[in-house]
Design an enzyme around this catalytic site. Structure first.
Site, PDB file in Angstrom:
ATOM      1  N   TYR A 152      35.626  24.069  11.987  1.00 33.51           N
ATOM      2  CA  TYR A 152      35.102  22.992  11.233  1.00 33.51           C
ATOM      3  C   TYR A 152      33.623  22.655  11.976  1.00 33.51           C
ATOM      4  CZ  TYR A 152      38.132  19.927   9.022  1.00 33.51           C
ATOM      5  OH  TYR A 152      39.219  19.345   8.039  1.00 33.51           O
ATOM      6  N   GLU A 178      31.150  20.035  10.491  1.00 31.58           N
ATOM      7  CA  GLU A 178      30.625  18.898   9.755  1.00 31.58           C
ATOM      8  C   GLU A 178      29.216  18.752  10.262  1.00 31.58           C
ATOM      9  OE1 GLU A 178      33.893  16.799  10.769  1.00 31.58           O
ATOM     10  OE2 GLU A 178      34.691  16.274   8.937  1.00 31.58           O
ATOM     11  N   ASP A 187      23.478  22.886 -15.237  1.00 31.56           N
ATOM     12  CA  ASP A 187      24.589  23.353 -14.596  1.00 31.56           C
ATOM     13  C   ASP A 187      24.636  24.890 -14.947  1.00 31.56           C
ATOM     14  OD1 ASP A 187      27.456  24.249 -13.970  1.00 31.56           O
ATOM     15  OD2 ASP A 187      28.241  22.348 -14.546  1.00 31.56           O
ATOM     16  N   THR A 192      28.006  27.791  -9.854  1.00 29.30           N
ATOM     17  CA  THR A 192      29.093  28.259  -8.972  1.00 29.30           C
ATOM     18  C   THR A 192      29.098  29.660  -8.370  1.00 29.30           C
ATOM     19  OG1 THR A 192      30.355  28.989 -10.958  1.00 29.30           O
ATOM     20  CG2 THR A 192      31.104  26.943 -10.098  1.00 29.30           C
ATOM     21  N   LYS A 233      31.601  33.056 -10.584  1.00 32.45           N
ATOM     22  CA  LYS A 233      31.668  33.586 -11.975  1.00 32.45           C
ATOM     23  C   LYS A 233      30.849  34.780 -12.195  1.00 32.45           C
ATOM     24  CE  LYS A 233      33.063  29.201 -13.820  1.00 32.45           C
ATOM     25  NZ  LYS A 233      32.939  28.174 -12.787  1.00 32.45           N
ATOM     26  N   ARG A 287      34.845  31.915  -4.247  1.00 32.39           N
ATOM     27  CA  ARG A 287      34.737  30.384  -4.979  1.00 32.39           C
ATOM     28  C   ARG A 287      33.874  29.587  -4.170  1.00 32.39           C
ATOM     29  NH1 ARG A 287      38.762  31.353  -8.331  1.00 32.39           N
ATOM     30  NH2 ARG A 287      38.326  29.478  -9.619  1.00 32.39           N
TER      31      ARG A 287
HETATM   32  N1  PLP Z   1      30.613  23.599 -14.451  1.00 29.03           N
HETATM   33  C1  PLP Z   1      30.745  24.561 -15.345  1.00 29.03           C
HETATM   34  C2  PLP Z   1      29.754  24.761 -16.284  1.00 29.03           C
HETATM   35  C3  PLP Z   1      31.944  25.302 -15.387  1.00 29.03           C
HETATM   36  O1  PLP Z   1      32.152  26.162 -16.261  1.00 29.03           O
HETATM   37  C4  PLP Z   1      32.777  25.127 -14.190  1.00 29.03           C
HETATM   38  C5  PLP Z   1      34.145  25.705 -14.214  1.00 29.03           C
HETATM   39  O2  PLP Z   1      34.594  26.414 -14.791  1.00 29.03           O
HETATM   40  C6  PLP Z   1      32.325  23.895 -13.337  1.00 29.03           C
HETATM   41  C7  PLP Z   1      31.169  23.454 -13.371  1.00 29.03           C
HETATM   42  C8  PLP Z   1      33.387  23.546 -12.143  1.00 29.03           C
HETATM   43  O3  PLP Z   1      33.623  24.870 -11.268  1.00 29.03           O
HETATM   44  P1  PLP Z   1      34.965  24.704 -10.298  1.00 29.03           P
HETATM   45  O4  PLP Z   1      36.084  25.023 -11.174  1.00 29.03           O
HETATM   46  O5  PLP Z   1      34.504  25.876  -9.365  1.00 29.03           O
HETATM   47  O6  PLP Z   1      34.966  23.305  -9.797  1.00 29.03           O
END
Ligand code: PLP
Length: 511
Positions: A115, A117, A286, A313, A316, A322
């Site tokens: 932990y 934080e 995003d 993320t 992917k 993750r």
């Molecule tokens: N944003 C986009 C464009 C995504 O495709 C995803 C997941 O598929 C996310 C956010 C969310 O990611 P997580 O599933 O890791 O929370």
């Protein structure tokens, strides 16, 4: 601090900018590191000193699983099935990838027990967090280096909380002007005038956006006022409509990036739009899906094109554990995002994940990474071409990324004995029985429910990681066409499946 890697030493050494409390914390941590370096036994001592690298056996060797099976056969069985599925089927879900042995080793390290934080070496609530702070600093520095950013936050537990933290930092939450139901009907909310939420313009789920981009059931739509610009009928982001809507509704934030959109984006155009609004809107990108391709310089870099904030993320295209990262070049926004994430939204970050994120971002600086990302993109193009030449219609006609969206409507695919048009759900299950794991997905102007859909989505991350190239993509396109033509016929599915098993034998996962 003898016997400690010089980079770690540098991070812990006294800094002029430290106030007295921070200086004392830093000195305490330095003492701890020294003690540990002196006390540790070989080979740990060698590793602490920055030596002792060796090539070990792959981590997923079945010995670990056998030892779990000795005490928990049921769990071991399920995990072994997953292992077998990855080995023998073609996993083509574009949000998935195969994590390398280093990533999995770091996930299993004792950092999972920590932990820590807070942020930075001297800004934690607990003692004993020195090593975790070093790890987090490495991950942040590498994220900045790889994406050309000034500031990075690597603590989001995943992509969804990363997005939520950005909304919390940038937007005023309140009541949406409308409550939106499942069918998209809008009912004006009472009391909106007293508590108006900031407006956001994004791509909706049915057009390829993510749940956190304003789905009516999601936190995002409940606390902020999301509207959606959509795509054209043939599946391209509709920038004209985005501009029209933005001038009318004056969003505080325009969100670009999606989960099921195969094309690159015109960030510069959206930046100009944001700047032309009064008050000026934020541009958030995003890039959860395609961050690996951006890291390798194969797609436009949103920050370089003017994004205020960028989230992605790490599991992917990037191929890490993750997790998620938030980038910005604006110090003030960075500060707001930090506080919004912790203590605003999350508790303790996952430092085993952060270590693995640091590793994958280190790997992202190598030629090997770039070659892999190129293969992912080239494979996607070859697969798209293979499908197109077999008469299969793709949303937007092709791809710039790792991802392909097939529109099943009106293509003559039928399912079952009644000859009804095949939907996305039937197609994905028919492909699973044929050894190919893809997912059903809405396509532009889809009239079917999200649970059914009229499309399927697939990507090439895992196939590229197995070493497959354009020739194999042509074969995969052929397998998909035959499986879909089979319309659920068990003999066709069995024939395709046996070819998949031969193909996966030829291209085992070795990383
Ligand atoms: N944003 C986009 C464009 C995504 O495709 C995803 C997941 O598929 C996310 C956010 C969310 O990611 P997580 O599933 O890791 O929370």
């Amino acid at each position: 601090m003898a016997g400690i890697h010089e980079g770690v030493r540098a991070y812990v050494e006294p800094r002029e900018s430290d106030k007295s409390l921070a200086a004392r914390t830093r000195a305490t941590i330095a003492r701890t590191f020294e003690t540990l370096a002196g006390k540790a036994e070989e080979p740990l001592r060698e590793l602490i000193a920055g030596r002792g690298a060796s090539e070990g056996p792959p981590l997923d060797d079945l010995a670990t699983l056998s030892s779990v099976a000795a005490g928990d056969a049921e769990l071991a069985s399920a995990v072994a099935l997953n292992e077998a599925q990855w080995r023998h089927y073609l996993v083509m879900i574009p949000s998935m990838n195969v994590a390398r042995k280093e990533v999995r080793a770091l996930l299993a390290s004792r950092l999972t027990d920590v932990y820590a934080e807070g942020y930075d070496l001297t800004g934690r609530y607990y003692t004993g967090t020195g090593p975790a702070s070093v790890v987090e600093d490495l991950a942040c520095r590498r994220a900045c280096e790889v994406f050309g950013a000034r500031f990075a936050n690597v603590q989001p537990l995943s992509g969804a909380p990363a997005n939520v933290a950005v909304y919390m930092a940038l937007l005023r939450e309140g009541l949406s002007e409308f409550r939106v139901d499942r069918e998209g009907n809008r009912t004006p909310t009472e009391n909106y005038e007293a508590h108006p939420a900031d407006r956001v313009l994004a791509l909706g789920l049915s057009d390829g956006g993510h749940l956190t981009h304003g789905l009516f059931l999601n936190f995002s739509a409940r606390f902020f006022d999301f509207r959606h610009y959509g795509t054209t009928e043939d599946g391209w982001v509709d920038y004209d409509r985005m501009e029209e809507m933005a001038r009318e509704m004056k969003p505080r934030l325009i969100l670009v990036g999606a989960s099921a959109y195969p094309r690159d984006y015109d960030y510069a155009r959206v930046r100009r739009l944001c700047d032309s609004l009064e008050p000026r809107a934020y541009l958030m990108v995003d890039m959860a899906h395609y961050a690996g391709l951006v890291a390798a310089g194969l797609l436009r870099n949103p920050l370089a094109e003017g994004a205020d904030v960028c989230t992605f993320t790490t599991h992917k295209t990037l191929g890490g554990p993750r997790g998620a990262v938030i980038l910005t070049n604006d110090e003030e926004l960075h500060g707001r995002i930090r506080t919004a994430l912790f203590p605003g939204l999350q508790g303790g970050a996952h430092f085993n994940n952060i270590a693995a994120i640091a590793w994958i971002l280190g790997f992202a600086r190598t030629e090997e990474f770039r070659a892999l990302q190129e293969r992912i993109r080239d494979d996607a193009k070859a697969l798209a071409e293979g499908l197109r030449k077999r008469g299969i219609r793709l949303s937007s006609g092709g791809t710039d990324t790792h991802l392909i969206l097939i529109d099943l409507r009106g293509q003559g695919f039928t399912y079952g004995s009644k000859g009804k048009e095949m939907n996305g759900r039937q197609a994905s299950e028919c492909l699973e029985r044929s050894g190919l794991i893809i997912n059903r997905n809405a396509v532009p102007r889809d009239s079917r429910k999200p649970w059914v859909t009229s499309g399927i989505r697939m990507g090439t991350n895992v196939l590229a990681a197995r070493g497959m190239g354009p020739e194999e993509m042509d074969q995969v396109a052929d397998l998909i066409r035959r499986a879909l033509d089979g319309g659920g016929d068990p003999d066709v599915e069995a024939a395709v499946r046996s070819e998949v098993l031969a193909l996966t034998d030829r291209f085992p996962i070795t990383i």
